[in-house]
Design a protein around this motif. Structure first.
Motif, PDB file in Angstrom:
ATOM      1  N   GLU A 135      -7.159   2.005   4.066  1.00  0.00           N
ATOM      2  CA  GLU A 135      -8.563   1.943   4.476  1.00  0.00           C
ATOM      3  C   GLU A 135      -8.704   1.569   5.950  1.00  0.00           C
ATOM      4  O   GLU A 135      -9.568   2.089   6.647  1.00  0.00           O
ATOM      5  N   GLU A 136      -7.849   0.681   6.431  1.00  0.00           N
ATOM      6  CA  GLU A 136      -7.900   0.319   7.843  1.00  0.00           C
ATOM      7  C   GLU A 136      -7.522   1.514   8.713  1.00  0.00           C
ATOM      8  O   GLU A 136      -8.114   1.735   9.775  1.00  0.00           O
ATOM      9  N   LEU A 137      -6.537   2.296   8.273  1.00  0.00           N
ATOM     10  CA  LEU A 137      -6.164   3.500   9.026  1.00  0.00           C
ATOM     11  C   LEU A 137      -7.321   4.481   9.089  1.00  0.00           C
ATOM     12  O   LEU A 137      -7.635   5.031  10.156  1.00  0.00           O
ATOM     13  N   PHE A 152       2.410   0.710   8.371  1.00  0.00           N
ATOM     14  CA  PHE A 152       1.637   0.110   7.280  1.00  0.00           C
ATOM     15  C   PHE A 152       2.288  -1.220   6.915  1.00  0.00           C
ATOM     16  O   PHE A 152       3.420  -1.255   6.434  1.00  0.00           O
ATOM     17  N   ASN A 153       1.549  -2.306   7.094  1.00  0.00           N
ATOM     18  CA  ASN A 153       2.135  -3.628   6.896  1.00  0.00           C
ATOM     19  C   ASN A 153       1.321  -4.492   5.941  1.00  0.00           C
ATOM     20  O   ASN A 153       1.193  -5.696   6.117  1.00  0.00           O
ATOM     21  N   TYR A 167       1.865  -5.006  -6.907  1.00  0.00           N
ATOM     22  CA  TYR A 167       2.470  -3.742  -6.489  1.00  0.00           C
ATOM     23  C   TYR A 167       1.412  -2.640  -6.413  1.00  0.00           C
ATOM     24  O   TYR A 167       1.314  -1.902  -5.423  1.00  0.00           O
ATOM     25  N   GLY A 168       0.597  -2.558  -7.438  1.00  0.00           N
ATOM     26  CA  GLY A 168      -0.442  -1.535  -7.478  1.00  0.00           C
ATOM     27  C   GLY A 168      -1.467  -1.683  -6.374  1.00  0.00           C
ATOM     28  O   GLY A 168      -2.084  -0.703  -5.954  1.00  0.00           O
ATOM     29  N   GLY A 169      -1.629  -2.906  -5.871  1.00  0.00           N
ATOM     30  CA  GLY A 169      -2.617  -3.146  -4.838  1.00  0.00           C
ATOM     31  C   GLY A 169      -2.246  -2.609  -3.471  1.00  0.00           C
ATOM     32  O   GLY A 169      -3.112  -2.520  -2.589  1.00  0.00           O
ATOM     33  N   CYS A 170      -0.973  -2.268  -3.275  1.00  0.00           N
ATOM     34  CA  CYS A 170      -0.587  -1.755  -1.948  1.00  0.00           C
ATOM     35  C   CYS A 170       0.346  -0.551  -2.021  1.00  0.00           C
ATOM     36  O   CYS A 170       0.831  -0.078  -0.989  1.00  0.00           O
ATOM     37  N   ALA A 171       0.602  -0.008  -3.210  1.00  0.00           N
ATOM     38  CA  ALA A 171       1.514   1.128  -3.356  1.00  0.00           C
ATOM     39  C   ALA A 171       0.948   2.405  -2.741  1.00  0.00           C
ATOM     40  O   ALA A 171       1.712   3.318  -2.406  1.00  0.00           O
ATOM     41  N   ASP A 172      -0.373   2.463  -2.557  1.00  0.00           N
ATOM     42  CA  ASP A 172      -0.962   3.685  -1.989  1.00  0.00           C
ATOM     43  C   ASP A 172      -0.507   3.924  -0.556  1.00  0.00           C
ATOM     44  O   ASP A 172      -0.421   5.069  -0.103  1.00  0.00           O
ATOM     45  N   GLN A 173      -0.204   2.859   0.191  1.00  0.00           N
ATOM     46  CA  GLN A 173       0.235   3.050   1.576  1.00  0.00           C
ATOM     47  C   GLN A 173       1.603   3.732   1.629  1.00  0.00           C
ATOM     48  O   GLN A 173       1.888   4.484   2.564  1.00  0.00           O
ATOM     49  N   ARG A 174       2.428   3.466   0.629  1.00  0.00           N
ATOM     50  CA  ARG A 174       3.709   4.160   0.565  1.00  0.00           C
ATOM     51  C   ARG A 174       3.524   5.601   0.097  1.00  0.00           C
ATOM     52  O   ARG A 174       4.098   6.530   0.658  1.00  0.00           O
ATOM     53  N   TYR A 175       2.716   5.791  -0.931  1.00  0.00           N
ATOM     54  CA  TYR A 175       2.577   7.110  -1.536  1.00  0.00           C
ATOM     55  C   TYR A 175       1.769   8.065  -0.660  1.00  0.00           C
ATOM     56  O   TYR A 175       2.154   9.223  -0.462  1.00  0.00           O
ATOM     57  N   GLY A 177       0.503   7.274   2.618  1.00  0.00           N
ATOM     58  CA  GLY A 177       0.440   6.904   4.029  1.00  0.00           C
ATOM     59  C   GLY A 177       0.708   8.056   4.973  1.00  0.00           C
ATOM     60  O   GLY A 177      -0.022   8.264   5.957  1.00  0.00           O
ATOM     61  N   ALA A 178       1.752   8.850   4.704  1.00  0.00           N
ATOM     62  CA  ALA A 178       2.091   9.976   5.587  1.00  0.00           C
ATOM     63  C   ALA A 178       1.017  11.063   5.527  1.00  0.00           C
ATOM     64  O   ALA A 178       0.758  11.740   6.532  1.00  0.00           O
TER      65      ALA A 178
END
Length: 467
Positions: A135-137, A152-153, A167-175, A177-178
């Motif tokens: 969301e910040e991006l 993504f940090n 894990y579920g709260g931040c896994a979207d940045q990995r999935y 992010g690109a």
């Protein structure tokens, strides 16, 4: 007096049934802890075969090995179910560094995310822009991102006791992010590893480009939590800090692989199916002992423990070792597709895909009526310190079986250490405790025994997904 006598017989029958169930559970736990096979199977799977990424030679060997071991158990049927799976290869080890001044660099630990494209031959070097999640991006103007490496940090939320929720709260940045960074013109993505502790192990995992054109697809890698902290500090001190990384991964054409399936045919209701399973594939950095070698061998041992305990199932019980959970879910989808085509009646499915740690209980995807029935079994598990019975998710591979007549469940071990190993090079056999693994196998076998013994009434299952 006649009615009192009938009531007495009814209550006496209930008491005998409860005693019989308790005795059968005791046999199952005793057999697992004194004569279990799960740890031996896991040792071979991890130490002799190793990583089992879909489409790899390791995955092929794992299919052969587990099929042979199931055949040794004397099951009624053992077979392979073909499924086409993606083949992604990592290539040469990744290399990365932080550059604060020309020629002044600090090497850091990264690994390519599964499904990522490679970098150009000379690697990618660019200024870093740090964000705390997707969301910040999205809130940034395109000119702030174009030509940069997005870092993504967003860490896992440490104060959540349920680590899977963290894990579920931040896994979207990995999935994703690109995908999001590519749309804004970034040249690469670095993602903080999804790990609650600070260490030097980068954690891989699947990612997607969605509908992004090939020309906008950018390389994506995970960085260890220690080095994520370092990079964040350096960028805060000097926003002009550069990052360099080189990776050689490729996505190749799909290849054929298999789900491995074994069955004990039911003595009374052979057309009612109970499934227990885990996923046979793993990521390629470690040997996948916790994710999901543990679930595979525990599921295999469920059928063996029932046989060893002298329990003849009323319903047909299948162990399904699913292929390709990590980067595609092809195995789970194929099994459900074939089951639907054949009109098979699956009443219950249980998955183990949360590591081989001490079992705490189960989560159930079911109706309130079914869940209330399950709660009636809770006292049978108290002697084994199994206390967690909650409604919730089940497992990715059995998810495609979801219907208004199928109850789904997931084994829930203690999760506090799971993400120390998840998708990382330290997910190895030495991280698994034999007794904890065997307790999990017995816990799964016990729940399967109870569902097989009592079944699910149609009127209870029909509202499975209305609550």
């Amino acid at each position: 007096m006649k009615y009192l006598f009938i009531l007495f017989l009814f209550m006496f029958s209930i008491q005998l049934t409860a005693q019989s169930d308790a005795e059968n559970l005791k046999k199952i736990y005793s057999n697992s802890l004194t004569n279990g096979k799960s740890y031996e199977w896991l040792s071979h799977l991890s130490n002799q075969i190793g990583s089992r990424l879909s489409g790899s030679f390791g995955a092929e060997r794992a299919v052969e090995y587990t099929k042979e071991e199931l055949e040794k158990l004397g099951l009624d049927k053992v077979w392979l179910q073909p499924v086409m799976v993606p083949k992604w290869v990592r290539g040469l080890p990744e290399f990365a560094y932080i550059e604060t001044l020309p020629g002044k660099t600090t090497q850091v630990n990264i690994c390519a995310l599964g499904g990522s494209v490679e970098t150009p031959n000379g690697g990618v070097r660019a200024q870093v822009i740090e964000v705390q999640g997707i969301e910040e991006l999205k809130a940034l103007p395109k000119d702030k991102v174009k030509g940069k490496i997005v870092f993504f940090n967003l860490p896992m939320q440490a104060d959540l006791i349920n680590t899977f929720e963290a894990y579920g709260g931040c896994a979207d940045q990995r999935y994703s992010g690109a995908y999001e960074a590519g749309k804004l013109g970034a040249v690469g993505v670095i993602v903080r590893s999804l790990n609650l502790r600070l260490d030097d192990f980068p954690h891989t995992g699947s990612m997607t480009y969605g509908d992004l054109p090939v020309s906008q697809r950018i390389p994506s890698a995970a960085i260890s939590t220690n080095h994520a902290e370092l990079l964040s500090t350096m960028v805060a001190l000097d926003p002009s800090t550069n990052f360099f990384f080189k990776q050689n991964c490729k996505q190749l054409a799909d290849v054929e692989s298999y789900n491995v399936i074994g069955e004990i045919t039911g003595s009374e209701f052979p057309d009612e199916y109970i499934v227990v399973g885990g996923h046979l594939d793993s990521w390629d950095l470690g040997d996948g002992s916790h994710d999901d070698g543990a679930g595979v061998v525990q599921s295999m041992d469920v059928l063996r423990l029932l046989k060893e305990s002298g329990i003849q199932p009323k319903r047909s019980i299948r162990v399904v070792l699913f292929m390709n959970e990590e980067n595609g879910l092809r195995g789970g989808n194929k099994y459900a597709e074939v089951a639907k085509t054949k009109g098979e009646n699956h009443i219950f499915a249980l998955e183990s895909d949360s590591g081989g740690f001490t079992p705490r209980g189960f989560s159930f995807d079911c109706s309130d009526a079914v869940f209330n029935k399950v709660l009636g079994w809770k006292d049978l598990f108290k002697p084994y310190l199994i206390h967690y019975f909650e409604k919730g998710g089940s497992g990715a591979d059995i998810g495609p079986l979801k219907s208004d007549t199928t109850v789904l469940a997931g084994l829930r071990p203690d999760s506090q250490r799971y993400f120390d190993y998840h998708h990382a090079a330290n997910d190895t056999f030495d991280a698994v405790n034999k007794r904890e693994l065997e307790l999990g196998a017995a816990t799964m076998a016990s729940l399967v025994y109870l569902f097989d013994t009592y079944g699910i009434k149609a009127e209870m299952a029909n509202d499975t997904f209305k609550n």
